[in-house]
Design a protein around this motif. Structure first.
Motif, PDB file in Angstrom:
ATOM      1  N   THR A 151      41.425  43.255  10.074  1.00  8.64           N
ATOM      2  CA  THR A 151      40.757  41.938  10.152  1.00  8.64           C
ATOM      3  C   THR A 151      41.282  41.036   9.048  1.00  8.64           C
ATOM      4  OG1 THR A 151      38.775  42.952  11.090  1.00  8.64           O
ATOM      5  CG2 THR A 151      38.539  40.761  10.106  1.00  8.64           C
TER       6      THR A 151
ATOM      7  N   LEU B  29      44.633  39.824   9.979  1.00  8.08           N
ATOM      8  CA  LEU B  29      44.544  38.839  11.054  1.00  8.08           C
ATOM      9  C   LEU B  29      44.161  37.470  10.518  1.00  8.08           C
ATOM     10  CD1 LEU B  29      44.736  38.457  14.143  1.00  8.08           C
ATOM     11  CD2 LEU B  29      42.292  39.031  14.273  1.00  8.08           C
ATOM     12  N   GLU B  30      43.300  37.457   9.497  1.00 12.41           N
ATOM     13  CA  GLU B  30      42.870  36.178   8.915  1.00 12.41           C
ATOM     14  C   GLU B  30      44.034  35.476   8.205  1.00 12.41           C
ATOM     15  OE1 GLU B  30      38.146  36.955   7.952  1.00 12.41           O
ATOM     16  OE2 GLU B  30      39.631  37.374   6.413  1.00 12.41           O
TER      17      GLU B  30
ATOM     18  N   THR C 252      46.860  35.036   9.424  1.00 18.32           N
ATOM     19  CA  THR C 252      47.698  34.365  10.435  1.00 18.32           C
ATOM     20  C   THR C 252      47.015  33.095  10.896  1.00 18.32           C
ATOM     21  OG1 THR C 252      46.658  35.601  12.237  1.00 18.32           O
ATOM     22  CG2 THR C 252      48.584  36.621  11.186  1.00 18.32           C
TER      23      THR C 252
ATOM     24  N   LEU D 236      44.997  31.020  13.259  1.00 17.45           N
ATOM     25  CA  LEU D 236      43.999  31.345  14.285  1.00 17.45           C
ATOM     26  C   LEU D 236      43.316  30.077  14.756  1.00 17.45           C
ATOM     27  CD1 LEU D 236      42.284  34.431  12.555  1.00 17.45           C
ATOM     28  CD2 LEU D 236      44.050  34.487  14.341  1.00 17.45           C
TER      29      LEU D 236
ATOM     30  N   GLN E 107      38.922  32.057  17.299  1.00 13.95           N
ATOM     31  CA  GLN E 107      39.380  33.345  16.776  1.00 13.95           C
ATOM     32  C   GLN E 107      38.862  33.574  15.356  1.00 13.95           C
ATOM     33  OE1 GLN E 107      43.586  32.688  17.358  1.00 13.95           O
ATOM     34  NE2 GLN E 107      43.611  33.978  19.252  1.00 13.95           N
TER      35      GLN E 107
ATOM     36  N   THR F 233      36.736  36.883  13.833  1.00 11.31           N
ATOM     37  CA  THR F 233      37.080  37.667  12.641  1.00 11.31           C
ATOM     38  C   THR F 233      35.942  37.641  11.605  1.00 11.31           C
ATOM     39  OG1 THR F 233      38.211  35.755  11.681  1.00 11.31           O
ATOM     40  CG2 THR F 233      39.547  37.323  12.916  1.00 11.31           C
TER      41      THR F 233
END
Length: 299
Positions: free
Chosen positions: A278, A281-282, A284, A286, A290, A294
């Protein structure tokens, strides 16, 4: 001899016989200087009279020695008779005293036997007596109730009939040790009832000694502890059950702790991976939607 010592002139001899006694045992007393002839023979000049000893008839014979006859021949007739009468009187007095003593002993024995009978009849504990051959000779009222057998039915029977067949040999071996004057205290032995039930009895056992201090019989006094033993067994069973329940609860708690520890490890490891992904992912680009997803994963 003691009764006449110092009271009879030298030269007078005495013999006491029991003619009803077995052959060879008729002679009860004989002066040392009676003579070389047979101790039971008679000779001219002997003076004889009868004595009564209880239910036995004794014979007192008085004899004068030759020396005494030469010295006292003129007075011999009345002296011999007088001396014999005196001796007879002394012996009769002695016999009266012996008879009185025997009567007193008999009355004492009768009183003791009566007391023993009362003890056996009214004692509130079972009492039993057996002889050297393990034959029952006395059986109290309480023992009758304990075994369901009457005294008349067991007197003369082997003591083994009052005990279960199991371990009977070991019981009899213990009983034999009582004849070495060994005493037992607080000895637990089972007693068999005629209906098959078994009672637990706490015994005190002792030898009965004869006149020569050797064992002639054994007496045992018991106390029925069957109810107490049942209560002890119930308490022991309850304690065992409680201990088992406690051990079961402790085992369950240990299993629960181990389960939670294992589950915590199994869950924490993948969750750490999810949280790590997670965070990556943050980092990137978003969309707002999205970013909301997260943020919910991190709650």
């Amino acid at each position: 001899a003691i009764a006449t010592r110092g009271k009879v002139p030298a030269g007078l001899l005495f013999r006491v016989t029991d003619l009803a006694a077995p052959k060879g045992k008729e002679l009860l007393y004989l002066s040392e200087s009676w003579g070389g002839d047979s101790s039971l023979s008679e000779r001219q000049g002997d003076w004889t009279t009868g004595l009564r000893m209880g239910d036995r008839d004794w014979v007192l014979t008085t004899r004068a020695t030759d020396t005494y006859l030469q010295q006292h021949r003129p007075l011999l007739a009345w002296v011999m008779g007088g001396i014999a009468i005196v001796i007879t009187g002394l012996i009769q007095l002695l016999l009266i005293g012996i008879n009185g003593r025997m009567s007193e002993i008999k009355r004492t024995n009768e009183a003791v036997n009566a007391s023993l009978d009362n003890l056996f009849n009214y004692a509130n504990v079972p009492i039993i007596v057996w002889d050297s051959t393990n034959k029952i000779t006395r059986f109290s009222r309480e023992f009758e109730l304990l075994t369901g057998r009457s005294a008349e039915a067991v007197i003369g029977k082997d003591i083994s009939l009052t005990f279960p067949d199991t371990d009977i040999n070991s019981h009899l071996k213990l009983f034999k040790t009582s004849f070495s004057s060994e005493q037992w205290e607080s000895l637990e032995l089972p007693v068999l009832h005629v209906n098959g039930t078994i009672s637990t009895v706490l015994w005190n056992v002792s030898a009965i000694l004869g006149d020569d201090a050797s064992p002639v019989a054994t007496i045992a006094q018991g106390y029925d502890i069957t109810a107490r033993k049942l209560l002890e067994n119930e308490l022991q069973q309850e304690m065992t059950e409680r201990q088992l329940a406690q051990e079961t609860a402790e085992s369950a708690n240990i299993a629960k702790s181990q389960f939670l520890a294992n589950m915590s490890h199994e869950i924490r490891t993948p969750m750490n991976g999810v949280l790590g992904m997670t965070q990556l992912l943050e980092m990137t680009e978003l969309t707002p939607k999205q970013q909301g997803y997260t943020a919910n994963l991190k709650l």
